[in-house]
Design an enzyme around this catalytic site. Structure first.
Site, PDB file in Angstrom:
ATOM      1  N   PHE A 266      -1.449  14.241  -0.111  1.00 21.46           N
ATOM      2  CA  PHE A 266      -0.635  14.071  -1.305  1.00 21.46           C
ATOM      3  C   PHE A 266       0.904  13.803  -0.901  1.00 21.46           C
ATOM      4  O   PHE A 266       1.588  13.811  -1.725  1.00 21.46           O
ATOM      5  CB  PHE A 266      -0.550  15.192  -2.123  1.00 21.46           C
ATOM      6  CG  PHE A 266      -1.981  15.674  -2.606  1.00 21.46           C
ATOM      7  CD1 PHE A 266      -2.832  14.882  -3.331  1.00 21.46           C
ATOM      8  CD2 PHE A 266      -2.587  16.726  -2.081  1.00 21.46           C
ATOM      9  CE1 PHE A 266      -4.146  15.147  -3.636  1.00 21.46           C
ATOM     10  CE2 PHE A 266      -3.872  17.167  -2.432  1.00 21.46           C
ATOM     11  CZ  PHE A 266      -4.618  16.173  -3.123  1.00 21.46           C
TER      12      PHE A 266
ATOM     13  N   GLU B  99      -1.482   6.819  -6.652  1.00 21.26           N
ATOM     14  CA  GLU B  99      -0.356   7.330  -7.451  1.00 21.26           C
ATOM     15  C   GLU B  99      -0.132   6.750  -8.815  1.00 21.26           C
ATOM     16  O   GLU B  99       0.084   7.605  -9.805  1.00 21.26           O
ATOM     17  CB  GLU B  99       0.786   6.885  -6.588  1.00 21.26           C
ATOM     18  CG  GLU B  99       1.000   7.500  -5.316  1.00 21.26           C
ATOM     19  CD  GLU B  99       1.849   7.060  -4.310  1.00 21.26           C
ATOM     20  OE1 GLU B  99       1.705   5.830  -3.872  1.00 21.26           O
ATOM     21  OE2 GLU B  99       2.875   7.777  -3.950  1.00 21.26           O
TER      22      GLU B  99
ATOM     23  N   ALA C 240      -6.210   0.950   0.151  1.00 21.43           N
ATOM     24  CA  ALA C 240      -6.962   0.057  -0.094  1.00 21.43           C
ATOM     25  C   ALA C 240      -6.485  -1.245  -0.164  1.00 21.43           C
ATOM     26  O   ALA C 240      -7.085  -2.231   0.393  1.00 21.43           O
ATOM     27  CB  ALA C 240      -7.610   0.413  -1.605  1.00 21.43           C
TER      28      ALA C 240
ATOM     29  N   ILE D  66     -11.495  -4.001  -8.778  1.00 18.90           N
ATOM     30  CA  ILE D  66     -11.987  -2.226  -8.537  1.00 18.90           C
ATOM     31  C   ILE D  66     -13.272  -2.762  -7.406  1.00 18.90           C
ATOM     32  O   ILE D  66     -14.099  -3.034  -7.770  1.00 18.90           O
ATOM     33  CB  ILE D  66     -12.028  -1.731  -9.609  1.00 18.90           C
ATOM     34  CG1 ILE D  66     -11.058  -1.797 -10.683  1.00 18.90           C
ATOM     35  CG2 ILE D  66     -12.693  -0.184  -9.419  1.00 18.90           C
ATOM     36  CD1 ILE D  66     -10.159  -1.003 -10.424  1.00 18.90           C
TER      37      ILE D  66
END
Ligand code: MOS
Length: 733
Positions: free
Chosen positions: A251, A694, A507, A619
């Protein structure tokens, strides 16, 4: 060599043609309406079964022959001079193999590292810590922001003030904007320090062979850890190998080689044996990072039609001995406003250091701004969603508001505030934004093996988001193979370089390198296939694992048959992430709707349901993407309702560094979550994939806060919304 192509980019609300110059080695970016066969199919994680059965090897699971166990001694004082550290009694304890003193002259927070030991068992290591004698000279300290801001406050650092110089952003004229407003609102909103509480704590296993160091590390960035260790030990980087096969979250708190990693390596070298040093849970809260607190004075105004005329933020925030408390991001991004000013100041405290934490600054900024927007909407008599729509600068978010409002039934009267006995229900909506556009740097290798399998090798790490899965999907798509032929080999600095998994980079940054490598491999394989099919390699296509010539589709060759013709044992090709193209958009929108139920007798808030609508370019895997959205929202429930680092003002010590006292949301606190994605053909890279980790956390806390205020008919301005605060707000209403 390069070629000029015209791409059709955009989303369901509108597309446009964008001309870009593509380097010759690059596949043409995926465009609007692209037909995929692997990408876009909801796909379970490749490593799901390993994780679910406990067989996935995390750093915590690494066991080496003769391995020692390290432990760290921490300062009990928030501020002290260290006059001396005596390790002699600890060194004499049976089973202790190494000890080191790393205090420096001054400690500035309770929990700061002072010394470390390595012993044959974790228990002996802990006993040894108790034998270390440290001579502290305690000094005055500050543990609260208002105290630290006084002119006579004790100083955290040897400089004039605990308050850093302001960072100011300004356009237009806020005073003039407020002057012309039909309604204005001003209030102070506060958010507490939040700690990361990654399920796997920080730590490493370090092992030397001569001057070559191998480290298994719980890190978001294997190459950053490698480089830090190489510098620390004056080694060439290739002498340091960092392995992160599996990672239990980070995180933002796990970049670079932290003290525990350096200590593990130093102790291992001193002892001549491998050392495992994983932090206990309490240390994790004290010393490995946090989301800074904030106190945000917000002034906003709007014309009668709802158009915002002014937004002003004056913010102070504290990350203890660290900085980075600014929360202006949402103020500068979410809404259109000609008169805008933000002023942010870090305030230093004798408390554990801040670090990046999931969308640094944004959840706290979004909370204050969105709660203020709601209070303004009430004054204007305009529906809260409608007010946001009128000031929304993003066409993508306009569609997202529409999708979300319909799914959430925002305008349904049954969703209006209502009571059932002591239970009051309310709803809230908040805007999200982010910029997960990735960066250049990553390189990937795609390897076809003689047995018909393909491996993608790349030095990235899977922070828990599904990186292994989406990398294999992108390669399978490009190679025209079923997914089960392709695996991703990651988490090792022996593979080609990739960036840290932070800033929602993974990604968007890795997939273009992977796709290019796969395209290059495909070209080599087609050259191998051409003579076998009696066709020109440019005329060959591969689909569903079968290669055929466009002109003569009856003659074909399976991928497995082709791989058996590979002359050596494998055929490899590399790819890189070339600099981003202009593309469609460099930002992401998003919005989230929350429903809550507040018990007015106990003050307990339950988040009942969420609708989240997001965009992240293409996606790749809707299943792992949805799981990221769930995670972002659940983390928002924690920040909204439970989480707060509490420091005793008399002692300057954190009083709740456990998972009992520092409450996180559990399954019973998790609402029903509906997720929608708006697909955007972005075209900024050959995949057009953007990061999502995020973006999905920015608005969650704000949406919950807005819903609580709606339910109880009174403003809430301070997080977390614990029962005492909710009852106090009700009392004032
Ligand atoms: Mo993140 S806060 O960039 O891991």
């Amino acid at each position: 060599m390069a070629r000029r192509v015209t791409l059709t980019l955009g989303f369901a609300g509108g597309t446009r043609e964008v001309a870009v110059v593509i380097p010759d080695a690059e596949p043409t970016p995926w465009q609007w309406g692209e037909k995929f066969s692997v990408v876009g199919v909801p796909t379970p994680r490749a490593d799901g079964p390993l994780k679910a059965t406990g067989r996935a090897p995390y750093t915590y699971d690494v066991q080496l022959p003769g391995m020692l166990h390290g432990a760290i001694l921490r300062s009990p004082y928030p501020h002290a001079r260290v006059r001396g550290v005596d390790l002699s009694a600890a060194r004499k304890l049976d089973g202790v193999r190494a000890a080191l003193d790393r205090s420096g002259a001054t400690v500035r927070f309770a929990g700061q590292e002072v010394a470390a030991v390595a012993a044959t068992s974790p228990e002996i290591a802990r006993d040894a810590l108790a034998l270390i004698r440290v001579d502290y000279a305690p000094m005055p300290f500050v543990a609260a922001m208002d105290e630290a801001m006084r002119p006579d406050a004790a100083l955290v650092f040897e400089r004039g003030s605990n308050v850093a110089a302001p960072i100011v952003n300004a356009v237009g004229n806020v005073a003039a904007g407020l002057e012309t407003a039909a309604a204005t609102h001003e209030a102070v909103y506060t958010t507490p320090v939040q700690t990361h509480v990654s399920l796997e704590t920080h730590g490493a296993v370090a092992s030397w062979r001569g001057d070559a160091l191998t480290v298994w590390c719980s890190t978001q960035g294997i190459f950053g850890v490698r480089d830090d260790l190489a510098v620390h030990f004056s080694l060439p980087p290739e002498n340091v190998r960092v392995i992160t096969a599996y990672l239990g979250g980070g995180f933002g708190s796990k970049f670079g080689a932290g003290h525990e990693v350096i200590f593990a390596a130093e102790l291992a070298r001193m002892a001549g044996a491998p050392v495992k040093l994983m932090l206990p849970r309490a240390d994790e809260h004290l010393a490995t990072g946090n989301r800074p607190s904030s106190s945000q004075r917000v002034r906003i105004g709007a014309a009668r039609d709802g158009a915002l005329t002014a937004i002003e933020l004056v913010q102070h925030g504290s990350g203890g001995i660290g900085g980075g408390s600014g929360s202006s991001g949402p103020y500068l991004t979410l809404y259109r406003c000609a008169n805008l000013r933000t002023e942010e100041r870090n305030v230093y405290l004798n408390a554990g250091p801040s670090s990046a934490m999931r969308a640094p600054g944004w959840p706290q900024g979004c909370f204050a701004l969105e709660l203020a927007i709601d209070e303004l909407a009430r004054k204007l008599g305009i529906d809260r969603l409608e007010l946001r729509r009128r000031n929304n600068p993003s066409p993508v978010r306009a569609l997202e508001f529409e999708i979300g409002a319909r799914a959430f039934r925002w305008n349904d009267r049954s969703r209006a505030p209502q009571s059932r006995g002591p239970l009051k229900r309310g709803i809230g909506v908040a805007s999200a934004a982010w910029h997960g556009i990735g960066a250049s740097g990553p390189q990937a290798q795609c390897v076809a093996l003689r047995d018909g399998r393909v491996q993608v090798r790349i030095g990235t790490q899977d922070i828990g988001t599904g990186t292994r899965t989406i990398i294999a999907m992108v390669a399978a798509e490009e190679l025209g193979l079923p997914l089960d032929r392709v695996t991703a080999e990651i988490g090792d600095t022996r593979y080609l370089f990739s960036l840290p998994s932070g800033g929602s980079l993974t990604a968007p940054s890795t997939t273009p390198a992977v796709r290019q490598a796969a395209a290059h491999l495909k070209r080599k394989l087609m050259r191998l296939a051409a003579p076998l099919l009696g066709a020109d390699s440019d005329d060959l296509i591969i689909r569903g694992g079968v290669i055929s010539a466009r002109a003569a589709p009856n003659r074909s060759l399976t991928f497995a048959e082709l791989c058996r013709r590979i002359p050596g044992d494998s055929l490899a090709a590399d790819g890189e992430h070339v600099p981003n193209y202009a593309g469609y958009s460099l930002t992401q929108a998003g919005c989230q709707f929350a429903g809550v139920e507040v018990d007015c007798e106990t003050g307990i808030v339950r988040v009942t349901d969420f609708v989240a609508v997001h965009d992240a370019g293409v996606i790749v895997d809707p299943l792992t993407a949805r799981s990221q959205v769930n995670g972002g929202i659940i983390m928002g429930v924690g920040f909204a309702l439970f989480e707060e680092r509490r420091i005793d003002p008399q002692l300057g010590v954190m009083v709740n560094p456990t998972m009992d006292d520092y409450k996180l949301p559990g399954i019973l606190d998790t609402p029903e979550i509906q997720v929608f994605f708006v697909e955007v053909a972005n075209g900024i890279t050959n995949t057009g994939v953007l990061g999502l980790g995020e973006a999905v956390h920015v608005a969650a806390t704000a949406a919950i806060g807005c819903a609580v205020a709606d339910a109880i008919g009174a403003p809430v301005r301070d997080l977390p919304l614990t029962p005492d605060r909710v009852l106090a707000a009700l009392g004032q209403a």
